[in-house]
Scaffold this motif. Structure first.
Motif, PDB file in Angstrom:
ATOM      1  N   ALA A  90      19.270  95.110 156.182  1.00  0.00           N
ATOM      2  CA  ALA A  90      19.175  94.333 154.925  1.00  0.00           C
ATOM      3  C   ALA A  90      20.138  93.160 154.962  1.00  0.00           C
ATOM      4  O   ALA A  90      21.317  93.344 155.268  1.00  0.00           O
ATOM      5  CB  ALA A  90      19.532  95.238 153.746  1.00  0.00           C
ATOM      6  N   TRP A  94      24.958  88.568 148.915  1.00  0.00           N
ATOM      7  CA  TRP A  94      25.715  88.541 147.658  1.00  0.00           C
ATOM      8  C   TRP A  94      27.205  88.298 147.855  1.00  0.00           C
ATOM      9  O   TRP A  94      27.978  88.334 146.925  1.00  0.00           O
ATOM     10  CB  TRP A  94      25.503  89.842 146.880  1.00  0.00           C
ATOM     11  N   TRP A 137      17.550  93.990 148.852  1.00  0.00           N
ATOM     12  CA  TRP A 137      18.126  94.248 147.543  1.00  0.00           C
ATOM     13  C   TRP A 137      18.548  92.881 147.011  1.00  0.00           C
ATOM     14  O   TRP A 137      19.424  92.237 147.570  1.00  0.00           O
ATOM     15  CB  TRP A 137      19.323  95.198 147.618  1.00  0.00           C
ATOM     16  N   LYS A 179      16.294  96.568 141.199  1.00  0.00           N
ATOM     17  CA  LYS A 179      17.427  97.048 140.394  1.00  0.00           C
ATOM     18  C   LYS A 179      17.491  96.135 139.175  1.00  0.00           C
ATOM     19  O   LYS A 179      17.408  94.914 139.326  1.00  0.00           O
ATOM     20  CB  LYS A 179      18.716  96.966 141.224  1.00  0.00           C
ATOM     21  N   GLU A 213      15.206 103.395 144.500  1.00  0.00           N
ATOM     22  CA  GLU A 213      16.475 104.122 144.359  1.00  0.00           C
ATOM     23  C   GLU A 213      16.503 104.796 142.987  1.00  0.00           C
ATOM     24  O   GLU A 213      16.275 104.149 141.961  1.00  0.00           O
ATOM     25  CB  GLU A 213      17.668 103.176 144.514  1.00  0.00           C
ATOM     26  N   HIS A 216      18.626 103.191 140.225  1.00  0.00           N
ATOM     27  CA  HIS A 216      18.120 101.915 139.756  1.00  0.00           C
ATOM     28  C   HIS A 216      16.976 102.126 138.757  1.00  0.00           C
ATOM     29  O   HIS A 216      16.842 101.382 137.782  1.00  0.00           O
ATOM     30  CB  HIS A 216      17.639 101.053 140.922  1.00  0.00           C
TER      31      HIS A 216
HETATM   32  C1  XUL Z   1      22.979  98.413 145.532  1.00  0.00           C
HETATM   33  C2  XUL Z   1      22.318  99.164 146.581  1.00  0.00           C
HETATM   34  C3  XUL Z   1      22.491  98.637 147.970  1.00  0.00           C
HETATM   35  C4  XUL Z   1      21.222  98.594 148.746  1.00  0.00           C
HETATM   36  C5  XUL Z   1      21.335  98.021 150.120  1.00  0.00           C
HETATM   37  O1  XUL Z   1      22.916  98.992 144.298  1.00  0.00           O
HETATM   38  O2  XUL Z   1      21.702 100.173 146.337  1.00  0.00           O
HETATM   39  O3  XUL Z   1      23.433  99.429 148.625  1.00  0.00           O
HETATM   40  O4  XUL Z   1      20.709  99.880 148.876  1.00  0.00           O
HETATM   41  O5  XUL Z   1      21.640  96.700 150.121  1.00  0.00           O
END
Ligand code: XUL
Ligand code: MN
Length: 347
Positions: A90, A94, A137, A179, A213, A216
């Motif tokens: 990934a 950020w 993400w 998210k 996730e 999230h």
């Molecule tokens: C952030 C998150 C990250 C992503 C990977 O909330 O979950 O760790 O999974 O960039």
């Protein structure tokens, strides 16, 4: 005829061995080198590792392409030697000063260009690691001030960035990890529905899917099991970060099942229903140790999440589906509700 149950493969990221710092206090455990983490992953018997591009090649913005490729190939060798593989890579979009106002959706064209170039380098790293799944993400794609951006134009920026990535390597797939907030006040891709809608606008929608996730989904006020079912119905669930979250607050990344065991059961049941994992997908636990965790218990949150998961797989496989069907036919949801509770309590 009953289908043969499949085995799951488990994956973990180096960031899941975090040191305990929070916005109000310093680390509570000393930082460990990557090799220590690799050793833990091996010792625990996990199958794969997840990487941000700079987990794989630190400080990559300062390095030339040839050096980036060389370091990624060296990492691949260490993974091979440990009997592990890279599940996802990934781009970390950020951290740089160039992503303060967003990455792909920054108002500054130079910063948008940086985000795309960084993503293409991330794909080169994934290629050197033998990994075909890129996770996005979209940490800073959103707003603190509603009037600062045009949300519709930002959809175009996202699609343009993803199209450049798809064109850069015809063999990769991209999984968007939605998210709804944090670090942004309001994010542009808060749910699986948004991720899959954006996928449809891309040049090759078949190669754009999702990573769900648990925490999230809860932060978005949604049921993680329903989100799993929704994504699977479209054949778009390509990776998963199981964890838990106690209500609407900062992203907690608690051990899987730690807050809501019933919801965890429902998530596992949804995964089982769709035979998630039987097409090579991994189960990852995006969990962090509690700040109070001692060094000698550093990996417990990961081992415990896997234990809970595997117990719940047994619970899903031994759930009396025929009895549940009868209760549903009779619209006796009161007893269905109790049946689930007693199954989980083992009574
Ligand atoms: C952030 C998150 C990250 C992503 C990977 O909330 O979950 O760790 O999974 O960039
Ligand atoms: Mn995650």
């Amino acid at each position: 005829m009953a289908r043969k149950p499949h085995q799951y493969r488990f994956s973990v990221g180096p960031w899941n061995f975090s040191e305990g710092q929070d916005p109000y206090g310093p680390p509570t455990r000393p930082a460990q080198p990557f090799d220590w983490k690799l050793e833990q992953v091996k010792r625990m018997g996990f199958d794969a590792m997840m990487f941000h591009d700079d987990d794989a090649v630190p400080d990559l913005d300062e390095k030339k392409d040839a050096q980036i490729r060389r370091e990624a190939r060296e990492l691949k060798k260490r993974l091979d030697d440990a009997g592990l593989f890279a599940e996802i890579v990934a781009p970390r979009l950020w951290f740089s000063p160039k992503t303060i106002d967003g990455a792909y959706t920054s108002n500054d064209p130079k910063c948008r260009r940086y985000a795309i170039e960084r993503s293409l380098r991330c794909i080169d790293i994934a290629r050197a690691l033998g990994c075909k799944l890129i996770v996005l993400w979209l940490a800073r794609e959103g707003t603190y001030v509603r009037e600062s951006k045009d949300a519709s134009r930002c959809v175009d920026y996202l699609v343009q960035a993803i199209d450049k990535m798809l064109a850069h390597d015809k063999s990769i797939r991209i999984a968007i990890e939605p998210k709804p907030n944090e670090p942004m006040d309001v994010a542009y891709i808060p749910t699986i529905g948004h991720a899959l809608a954006v996928a449809q606008l891309c040049s090759d929608p078949k190669r754009v899917g999702a990573l769900i996730e648990t925490a999230h989904c809860i932060l978005a006020g949604l049921d993680p099991a329903d989100e799993i079912d929704f994504a699977c119905r479209f054949g778009k669930l390509w990776s998963i970060h199981l964890n838990d979250q106690n209500g609407l607050k900062f992203d907690q990344d608690k051990p899987f099942g730690s807050v809501n065991l019933r919801s965890a059961f429902d998530q596992v049941r949804a995964l089982e229903r769709h035979r998630y994992g039987s097409r090579g997908e991994c189960v990852a636990f995006d969990v962090h140790p509690f700040r109070t965790t001692k060094v000698e218990h550093w990996s417990k949150h990961l081992e415990n999440s896997r234990r809970t998961f595997l117990h719940l797989v047994e619970k899903a496989r031994s759930f009396d589906e025929a009895a549940a069907k009868e209760l549903i036919k009779d619209r006796n949801y009161a007893d269905l509700d109790q049946m689930v509770l007693e199954h989980l309590m083992g009574v």
